[in-house]
Design an enzyme around this catalytic site. Structure first.
Site, PDB file in Angstrom:
ATOM      1  N   ASP A  73       0.885  -1.179   0.000  1.00 23.56           N
ATOM      2  CA  ASP A  73       0.000   0.000   0.000  1.00 23.56           C
ATOM      3  C   ASP A  73       0.911   1.214   0.000  1.00 23.56           C
ATOM      4  O   ASP A  73       1.502   1.540   1.027  1.00 23.56           O
ATOM      5  CB  ASP A  73      -0.842   0.054   1.288  1.00 23.56           C
ATOM      6  CG  ASP A  73      -2.118  -0.754   1.193  1.00 23.56           C
ATOM      7  OD1 ASP A  73      -2.734  -0.766   0.132  1.00 23.56           O
ATOM      8  OD2 ASP A  73      -2.484  -1.358   2.209  1.00 23.56           O
ATOM      9  N   ARG A  81       4.862   3.585   2.947  1.00 20.47           N
ATOM     10  CA  ARG A  81       5.629   2.476   3.531  1.00 20.47           C
ATOM     11  C   ARG A  81       7.129   2.610   3.294  1.00 20.47           C
ATOM     12  O   ARG A  81       7.905   1.858   3.870  1.00 20.47           O
ATOM     13  CB  ARG A  81       5.158   1.136   2.941  1.00 20.47           C
ATOM     14  CG  ARG A  81       3.660   0.946   2.849  1.00 20.47           C
ATOM     15  CD  ARG A  81       2.949   1.104   4.167  1.00 20.47           C
ATOM     16  NE  ARG A  81       1.521   0.792   4.034  1.00 20.47           N
ATOM     17  CZ  ARG A  81       0.617   0.964   4.983  1.00 20.47           C
ATOM     18  NH1 ARG A  81       0.977   1.456   6.148  1.00 20.47           N
ATOM     19  NH2 ARG A  81      -0.655   0.653   4.786  1.00 20.47           N
ATOM     20  N   ARG A 142      -5.878  11.398   1.935  1.00 19.97           N
ATOM     21  CA  ARG A 142      -5.912  10.245   1.018  1.00 19.97           C
ATOM     22  C   ARG A 142      -6.935  10.464  -0.095  1.00 19.97           C
ATOM     23  O   ARG A 142      -6.815   9.861  -1.165  1.00 19.97           O
ATOM     24  CB  ARG A 142      -6.262   8.963   1.790  1.00 19.97           C
ATOM     25  CG  ARG A 142      -5.270   8.604   2.881  1.00 19.97           C
ATOM     26  CD  ARG A 142      -5.725   7.369   3.639  1.00 19.97           C
ATOM     27  NE  ARG A 142      -5.653   6.184   2.805  1.00 19.97           N
ATOM     28  CZ  ARG A 142      -6.228   5.024   3.099  1.00 19.97           C
ATOM     29  NH1 ARG A 142      -6.957   4.907   4.217  1.00 19.97           N
ATOM     30  NH2 ARG A 142      -6.111   3.993   2.293  1.00 19.97           N
ATOM     31  N   LYS A 172      -9.643   1.903  -5.108  1.00 17.74           N
ATOM     32  CA  LYS A 172     -10.253   1.482  -3.846  1.00 17.74           C
ATOM     33  C   LYS A 172     -10.977   2.671  -3.213  1.00 17.74           C
ATOM     34  O   LYS A 172     -10.683   3.820  -3.538  1.00 17.74           O
ATOM     35  CB  LYS A 172      -9.183   0.914  -2.904  1.00 17.74           C
ATOM     36  CG  LYS A 172      -8.073   1.919  -2.531  1.00 17.74           C
ATOM     37  CD  LYS A 172      -6.983   1.261  -1.704  1.00 17.74           C
ATOM     38  CE  LYS A 172      -5.934   2.282  -1.292  1.00 17.74           C
ATOM     39  NZ  LYS A 172      -4.827   1.670  -0.542  1.00 17.74           N
ATOM     40  N   HIS A 173     -11.957   2.457  -2.350  1.00 19.44           N
ATOM     41  CA  HIS A 173     -12.459   1.212  -1.759  1.00 19.44           C
ATOM     42  C   HIS A 173     -13.894   1.039  -2.233  1.00 19.44           C
ATOM     43  O   HIS A 173     -14.774   1.737  -1.732  1.00 19.44           O
ATOM     44  CB  HIS A 173     -12.414   1.279  -0.247  1.00 19.44           C
ATOM     45  CG  HIS A 173     -11.070   1.651   0.313  1.00 19.44           C
ATOM     46  ND1 HIS A 173     -10.623   2.967   0.359  1.00 19.44           N
ATOM     47  CD2 HIS A 173     -10.086   0.893   0.836  1.00 19.44           C
ATOM     48  CE1 HIS A 173      -9.418   2.999   0.911  1.00 19.44           C
ATOM     49  NE2 HIS A 173      -9.058   1.744   1.209  1.00 19.44           N
ATOM     50  N   HIS A 185     -10.994   0.063   9.621  1.00 14.38           N
ATOM     51  CA  HIS A 185      -9.989  -0.729  10.337  1.00 14.38           C
ATOM     52  C   HIS A 185     -10.552  -1.229  11.673  1.00 14.38           C
ATOM     53  O   HIS A 185     -10.109  -2.258  12.184  1.00 14.38           O
ATOM     54  CB  HIS A 185      -8.730   0.097  10.595  1.00 14.38           C
ATOM     55  CG  HIS A 185      -7.909   0.341   9.373  1.00 14.38           C
ATOM     56  ND1 HIS A 185      -8.155   1.374   8.500  1.00 14.38           N
ATOM     57  CD2 HIS A 185      -6.855  -0.344   8.866  1.00 14.38           C
ATOM     58  CE1 HIS A 185      -7.275   1.331   7.517  1.00 14.38           C
ATOM     59  NE2 HIS A 185      -6.474   0.305   7.712  1.00 14.38           N
ATOM     60  N   ASP A 257     -10.521  -5.799   0.892  1.00 14.23           N
ATOM     61  CA  ASP A 257      -9.663  -5.089   1.835  1.00 14.23           C
ATOM     62  C   ASP A 257      -9.225  -6.122   2.879  1.00 14.23           C
ATOM     63  O   ASP A 257      -9.736  -7.257   2.917  1.00 14.23           O
ATOM     64  CB  ASP A 257     -10.437  -3.921   2.470  1.00 14.23           C
ATOM     65  CG  ASP A 257      -9.516  -2.785   2.902  1.00 14.23           C
ATOM     66  OD1 ASP A 257      -8.293  -2.992   2.985  1.00 14.23           O
ATOM     67  OD2 ASP A 257     -10.021  -1.673   3.160  1.00 14.23           O
TER      68      ASP A 257
END
Length: 369
Positions: A73, A81, A142, A172-173, A185, A257
């Protein structure tokens, strides 16, 4: 016995798995060798340096006979990341603020180049959720715009940038988290938006990009005005098969997801969620962390395929789609060479220069406004 062996060999192609650590370990080697998954996904916890990441992905591949989706991701901004390896990347919202399509594409290209250099062939980006007020605290930078045409414009260029770097992208999503005021989450949001509004706005990027995005990643939100229940979209045949596949006409790969997220676990234990995602028409179950959850899901998929011939046919359909995709994918056919210190330094410099371009372009836009 022949049927069981065949199903065992196929079931792994429905899984993309994550794990802890920055090095190959005997338990990880055993897991990958046994399951033969479709892919692996790494997070910041797995990424200590460029050469280490490349080596880890290669060692994962050496455990699996078919080419892996090596996934990450990597959006920039909050979801970055590679920050410790190449430096921080601008967020989607930062780049969108320039109103410069050339920079949208360059955002995808520079992130794609970073992915390829570290050994990744798949990036689960960009986000095409609409930037509505309801989700501002959850999505923040985002999401780029509340206007679906503007979201599509950014995403199309970002995907093209990834593609030019030899990296597969994902939108996404699905069908949209723009009205979600809870974080999937941890919670299962109810998005009460009527069908027509979802179709005209939230799903417009999926309709426009249906031939351009290799993957669509499905959310763990419920849409009771459409399904008349609280089933997450990721487990819903209506959303995945009837709407995404049939009505929109999407022909790429459909991935859940992360099935360890609270949003979906509010609806079903993880092994049931894996089965229901595939039954609903999904192709790939994303399970990002715990080995026990991965094994339970793998065994539940296998058991259900052995018990239910209709489900076994559904499994074979997705396995065939995944394998055909891999066979035809240029991104999977040409692995990048191992990164050198000079290459990593060059990437860091290019990323810094791009961030400066974005900053200066934004200042210029504000000056003109």
């Amino acid at each position: 016995m022949r049927k069981k062996t065949s199903i065992c060999a196929e079931i792994g192609q429905l899984l993309i798995v994550g794990f802890d650590g920055t090095e190959m370990s005997p338990p990880l080697q055993s897991l990958l060798t046994r399951l033969q998954p479709a892919g692996v996904i790494l997070f910041a916890r797995n990424i200590a340096g460029g050469e280490q990441t490349y080596r880890l992905l290669n060692e994962c591949q050496s455990c699996v006979s078919k080419r892996l989706f090596t996934c990450v991701d990597m959006e920039g901004g909050r979801v970055d990341r590679f920050r410790k390896v190449t430096g921080p990347a601008p967020s989607a919202a930062d780049v969108f603020a320039t109103e410069n399509r050339r920079l949208y594409r360059k955002h995808g290209k520079i992130i794609g180049d970073s992915c390829r250099t570290l050994g990744f062939n798949t990036d689960f980006a960009p986000v095409v959720d609409l930037a509505f007020e309801a989700s501002r605290s959850v999505m923040s930078s985002r999401a780029v715009s509340a206007n679906p045409k503007e979201v599509t414009s950014y995403a199309r260029e970002f995907l093209a940038g990834l593609r030019s770097a030899g990296v597969l992208g994902a939108i996404k999503h699905f069908p949209g988290l723009g009205e979600a005021n809870l974080d999937t989450h941890h919670e299962l949001p109810d998005i009460a938006k009527p069908w027509k509004n979802l179709w005209d706005a939230d799903m417009a990027p999926y309709r426009a990009l249906r031939r351009e995005s290799p993957f669509v990643l499905v959310s763990h939100a419920a849409y009771p005005a459409v399904t008349r229940d609280r089933t997450p979209a990721s487990l819903s045949k209506k959303w995945i098969t009837d709407i995404l596949r049939k009505k929109i006409g999407y022909r790429g790969l459909v991935v859940s997801d992360d099935l360890e997220m609270g949003g979906v676990l509010k609806a079903a234990p993880i092994e049931q969620a894996a089965v229901e995602h595939i039954r609903a028409g999904g192709d790939l179950c994303l399970i990002c962390h715990v080995e026990e959850n991965i094994v339970r899901s793998y065994e539940a998929l296998m058991k259900e395929a052995e018990r239910d011939s209709k489900f076994a046919r559904r499994v074979k359909e997705s396995v065939a789609r995944v394998l055909a995709f891999k066979k035809n994918s240029k991104a999977l056919k040409r692995p990048a060479p191992a990164p050198t210190t000079a290459k990593l330094e060059k990437l860091s410099r290019q990323l810094w220069e791009f961030s400066e371009q974005v900053r200066l372009a934004t200042i210029k836009r504000r000056g003109l406004a």
